[in-house]
Design an enzyme around this catalytic site. Structure first.
Site, PDB file in Angstrom:
ATOM      1  N   ASP A  64      30.462 -41.444 -26.776  1.00 59.59           N
ATOM      2  CA  ASP A  64      29.173 -41.271 -26.087  1.00 59.59           C
ATOM      3  C   ASP A  64      28.746 -39.829 -26.322  1.00 59.59           C
ATOM      4  O   ASP A  64      29.393 -38.900 -25.825  1.00 59.59           O
ATOM      5  CB  ASP A  64      29.319 -41.580 -24.600  1.00 59.59           C
ATOM      6  CG  ASP A  64      27.984 -41.487 -23.868  1.00 59.59           C
ATOM      7  OD1 ASP A  64      27.031 -40.886 -24.413  1.00 59.59           O
ATOM      8  OD2 ASP A  64      27.888 -42.021 -22.750  1.00 59.59           O
ATOM      9  N   SER A 148      12.633 -35.973 -36.647  1.00 61.33           N
ATOM     10  CA  SER A 148      11.465 -36.863 -36.533  1.00 61.33           C
ATOM     11  C   SER A 148      10.210 -36.058 -36.821  1.00 61.33           C
ATOM     12  O   SER A 148      10.178 -34.837 -36.592  1.00 61.33           O
ATOM     13  CB  SER A 148      11.392 -37.434 -35.113  1.00 61.33           C
ATOM     14  OG  SER A 148      10.120 -37.997 -34.853  1.00 61.33           O
ATOM     15  N   TYR A 161      11.137 -36.078 -26.255  1.00 62.22           N
ATOM     16  CA  TYR A 161      11.729 -36.495 -27.541  1.00 62.22           C
ATOM     17  C   TYR A 161      11.348 -35.499 -28.648  1.00 62.22           C
ATOM     18  O   TYR A 161      12.213 -35.050 -29.405  1.00 62.22           O
ATOM     19  CB  TYR A 161      11.230 -37.902 -27.876  1.00 62.22           C
ATOM     20  CG  TYR A 161      11.780 -38.477 -29.162  1.00 62.22           C
ATOM     21  CD1 TYR A 161      13.103 -38.897 -29.255  1.00 62.22           C
ATOM     22  CD2 TYR A 161      10.971 -38.629 -30.285  1.00 62.22           C
ATOM     23  CE1 TYR A 161      13.604 -39.442 -30.422  1.00 62.22           C
ATOM     24  CE2 TYR A 161      11.462 -39.179 -31.461  1.00 62.22           C
ATOM     25  CZ  TYR A 161      12.773 -39.591 -31.524  1.00 62.22           C
ATOM     26  OH  TYR A 161      13.272 -40.122 -32.694  1.00 62.22           O
ATOM     27  N   ALA A 163      10.502 -32.411 -28.423  1.00 62.58           N
ATOM     28  CA  ALA A 163      11.158 -31.114 -28.240  1.00 62.58           C
ATOM     29  C   ALA A 163      12.600 -31.159 -28.742  1.00 62.58           C
ATOM     30  O   ALA A 163      13.088 -30.200 -29.351  1.00 62.58           O
ATOM     31  CB  ALA A 163      11.120 -30.713 -26.770  1.00 62.58           C
ATOM     32  N   LYS A 165      13.735 -33.022 -31.129  1.00 56.51           N
ATOM     33  CA  LYS A 165      13.716 -33.092 -32.599  1.00 56.51           C
ATOM     34  C   LYS A 165      13.274 -31.760 -33.218  1.00 56.51           C
ATOM     35  O   LYS A 165      13.791 -31.353 -34.256  1.00 56.51           O
ATOM     36  CB  LYS A 165      12.819 -34.248 -33.056  1.00 56.51           C
ATOM     37  CG  LYS A 165      13.336 -35.637 -32.623  1.00 56.51           C
ATOM     38  CD  LYS A 165      14.778 -35.888 -33.087  1.00 56.51           C
ATOM     39  CE  LYS A 165      15.252 -37.303 -32.812  1.00 56.51           C
ATOM     40  NZ  LYS A 165      16.618 -37.566 -33.281  1.00 56.51           N
TER      41      LYS A 165
HETATM   42  N1  LIG Z   1      13.212 -45.529 -35.462  1.00 49.57           N
HETATM   43  C1  LIG Z   1      12.351 -44.531 -35.590  1.00 49.57           C
HETATM   44  O1  LIG Z   1      11.110 -44.705 -35.600  1.00 49.57           O
HETATM   45  C2  LIG Z   1      12.848 -43.122 -35.782  1.00 49.57           C
HETATM   46  C3  LIG Z   1      11.940 -42.166 -36.270  1.00 49.57           C
HETATM   47  C4  LIG Z   1      12.384 -40.865 -36.436  1.00 49.57           C
HETATM   48  C5  LIG Z   1      13.674 -40.516 -36.126  1.00 49.57           C
HETATM   49  N2  LIG Z   1      14.529 -41.461 -35.629  1.00 49.57           N
HETATM   50  C6  LIG Z   1      15.882 -41.040 -35.283  1.00 49.57           C
HETATM   51  O2  LIG Z   1      16.794 -41.721 -36.123  1.00 49.57           O
HETATM   52  C7  LIG Z   1      18.055 -41.834 -35.456  1.00 49.57           C
HETATM   53  C8  LIG Z   1      18.540 -43.285 -35.520  1.00 49.57           C
HETATM   54  O3  LIG Z   1      17.566 -44.084 -34.864  1.00 49.57           O
HETATM   55  P1  LIG Z   1      17.383 -45.651 -35.141  1.00 49.57           P
HETATM   56  O4  LIG Z   1      15.936 -45.875 -35.263  1.00 49.57           O
HETATM   57  O5  LIG Z   1      18.294 -46.106 -36.234  1.00 49.57           O
HETATM   58  O6  LIG Z   1      17.820 -46.206 -33.702  1.00 49.57           O
HETATM   59  P2  LIG Z   1      18.762 -47.410 -33.227  1.00 49.57           P
HETATM   60  O7  LIG Z   1      18.624 -48.569 -34.146  1.00 49.57           O
HETATM   61  O8  LIG Z   1      18.433 -47.564 -31.793  1.00 49.57           O
HETATM   62  O9  LIG Z   1      20.243 -46.803 -33.412  1.00 49.57           O
HETATM   63  C9  LIG Z   1      20.669 -45.728 -32.620  1.00 49.57           C
HETATM   64  C10 LIG Z   1      22.131 -45.457 -32.916  1.00 49.57           C
HETATM   65  O10 LIG Z   1      22.561 -44.357 -32.110  1.00 49.57           O
HETATM   66  C11 LIG Z   1      23.637 -44.791 -31.258  1.00 49.57           C
HETATM   67  N3  LIG Z   1      23.513 -44.128 -29.960  1.00 49.57           N
HETATM   68  C12 LIG Z   1      22.488 -44.164 -29.095  1.00 49.57           C
HETATM   69  N4  LIG Z   1      22.771 -43.453 -27.988  1.00 49.57           N
HETATM   70  C13 LIG Z   1      24.022 -42.958 -28.162  1.00 49.57           C
HETATM   71  C14 LIG Z   1      24.892 -42.166 -27.369  1.00 49.57           C
HETATM   72  N5  LIG Z   1      24.565 -41.730 -26.140  1.00 49.57           N
HETATM   73  N6  LIG Z   1      26.110 -41.870 -27.868  1.00 49.57           N
HETATM   74  C15 LIG Z   1      26.499 -42.304 -29.088  1.00 49.57           C
HETATM   75  N7  LIG Z   1      25.724 -43.044 -29.895  1.00 49.57           N
HETATM   76  C16 LIG Z   1      24.499 -43.378 -29.419  1.00 49.57           C
HETATM   77  C17 LIG Z   1      23.472 -46.306 -31.155  1.00 49.57           C
HETATM   78  O11 LIG Z   1      24.706 -46.985 -30.877  1.00 49.57           O
HETATM   79  P3  LIG Z   1      25.208 -47.369 -29.394  1.00 49.57           P
HETATM   80  O12 LIG Z   1      24.023 -47.898 -28.656  1.00 49.57           O
HETATM   81  O13 LIG Z   1      26.299 -48.388 -29.607  1.00 49.57           O
HETATM   82  O14 LIG Z   1      25.734 -46.111 -28.821  1.00 49.57           O
HETATM   83  C18 LIG Z   1      23.013 -46.636 -32.573  1.00 49.57           C
HETATM   84  O15 LIG Z   1      24.105 -46.688 -33.451  1.00 49.57           O
HETATM   85  C19 LIG Z   1      17.824 -41.317 -34.020  1.00 49.57           C
HETATM   86  O16 LIG Z   1      18.262 -39.985 -33.929  1.00 49.57           O
HETATM   87  C20 LIG Z   1      16.318 -41.383 -33.867  1.00 49.57           C
HETATM   88  O17 LIG Z   1      15.842 -40.463 -32.913  1.00 49.57           O
HETATM   89  C21 LIG Z   1      14.155 -42.776 -35.458  1.00 49.57           C
END
Ligand SMILES: NC(=O)c1ccc[n+]([C@@H]2O[C@H](COP(=O)([O-])OP(=O)(O)OC[C@H]3O[C@@H](n4cnc5c(N)ncnc54)[C@H](OP(=O)(O)O)[C@@H]3O)[C@@H](O)[C@H]2O)c1
Length: 248
Positions: A64, A148, A161, A163, A165
């Site tokens: 976590d 992001s 969020y 801030a 990033k």
């Molecule tokens: N999707 C978008 O539009 C977007 C855009 C820009 C940047 N991002 C960034 O890209 C990254 C990945 O996002 P995603 O879109 O692939 O999201 P996602 O599908 O929701 O995956 C998030 C991942 O992070 C893990 N996670 C979440 N909270 C956690 C915690 N407290 N401790 C450990 N692991 C944790 C989740 O696993 P568990 O739940 O099992 O812990 C999962 O493996 C993030 O940093 C997000 O901010 C996403």
């Protein structure tokens, strides 16, 4: 002839979405891996898939990222098992929107812990291994943080969020200024909306068909791992088609 030693990587938040795809591509390119997230089952499935398909060593560490003890244990277990680190992908993150006027400070604190503080602590603990890769390999030690576009340009409802990033983008720049002469380079990958579980809730306003595909974000991250230690890339912005350019 001695056996070739494979590079080792860590991918946080590797159980689904962007992190899982980056882990798959690193395995294809022959990296041993530590993969982490909170949920064990999806990590175990991915580990089995990667071992069987690519013959790489995969260590699963449930973590976590809001817990400093967990983050330090992740660093320790990776170092103990692999004794090297070439690529550190700081991908685990949580997203949340809400108007600044009444955004709960406790929610901001949690997001800061997961999105920023965990990266700081994990990288500090692993810096000795990254420095070794930096000084002894052609590609050096890579830190890749998934930030992001909301950290590049402010957007309504993203005060918390965005801030976190923006902090990651700044932090990557500073690390490269301090460590890149020794071969450790940090890059913030800054995508707009990506079609993952995180953005499913936006389907009323933006279809996932119009978002960035996970594959393209993973490919951008992988391209960094193929560069030599001589090149510093502070950040990469990835944006969807249309007039949104610097906005998610
Ligand atoms: N999707 C978008 O539009 C977007 C855009 C820009 C940047 N991002 C960034 O890209 C990254 C990945 O996002 P995603 O879109 O692939 O999201 P996602 O599908 O929701 O995956 C998030 C991942 O992070 C893990 N996670 C979440 N909270 C956690 C915690 N407290 N401790 C450990 N692991 C944790 C989740 O696993 P568990 O739940 O099992 O812990 C999962 O493996 C993030 O940093 C997000 O901010 C996403």
């Amino acid at each position: 002839m001695s056996a070739q030693v494979r590079p080792a990587a860590i991918v946080t938040g590797a159980s689904r979405g962007i992190g899982a795809e980056i882990a798959r591509r690193l395995a294809v390119e022959g990296h041993d891996l530590t993969i982490s997230a909170r949920g064990r089952e999806a990590l175990d499935d991915l580990a089995t898939e990667l071992r069987e398909a690519h013959g790489v060593d995969v260590l699963v560490v449930t973590t976590d990222m809001s817990s400093e003890d967990d983050v330090r244990r992740l660093a320790h277990e990776h170092a103990d098992h692999f004794k090297r680190l070439d690529v550190l992908v700081l991908n685990a993150g949580m997203g949340d929107i809400g108007a600044f006027a009444d955004y709960p400070v406790r929610r901001f604190d949690k997001m800061y812990m997961v999105n920023v503080r965990s990266a700081f602590v994990l990288t500090q603990d692993l810096l000795p291994l990254l420095r070794t890769a930096g000084s002894s390999t052609v590609r050096g030690g890579k830190i890749i943080a998934i930030a992001s576009t909301t950290g590049v340009v402010g957007e309504p409802l993203n005060s918390a969020y965005g801030a976190t990033k923006a902090a990651l983008i700044s932090w990557c720049e500073t690390i490269s200024t301090e460590e890149s002469v020794g071969g450790v380079v940090a890059t913030a990958v800054c995508p707009g909306y990506v079609a993952t579980d995180m953005t499913k809730g936006l389907s009323d306003t933006l279809s996932q068909d119009h978002m960035l595909p996970v594959a393209d974000v993973a490919e951008a991250a992988l391209s960094l791992t193929r560069l030599s230690r001589q090149t510093v890339v502070p950040s990469i912005v990835l944006t969807r088609p249309g007039a949104h350019l610097w906005r998610a």
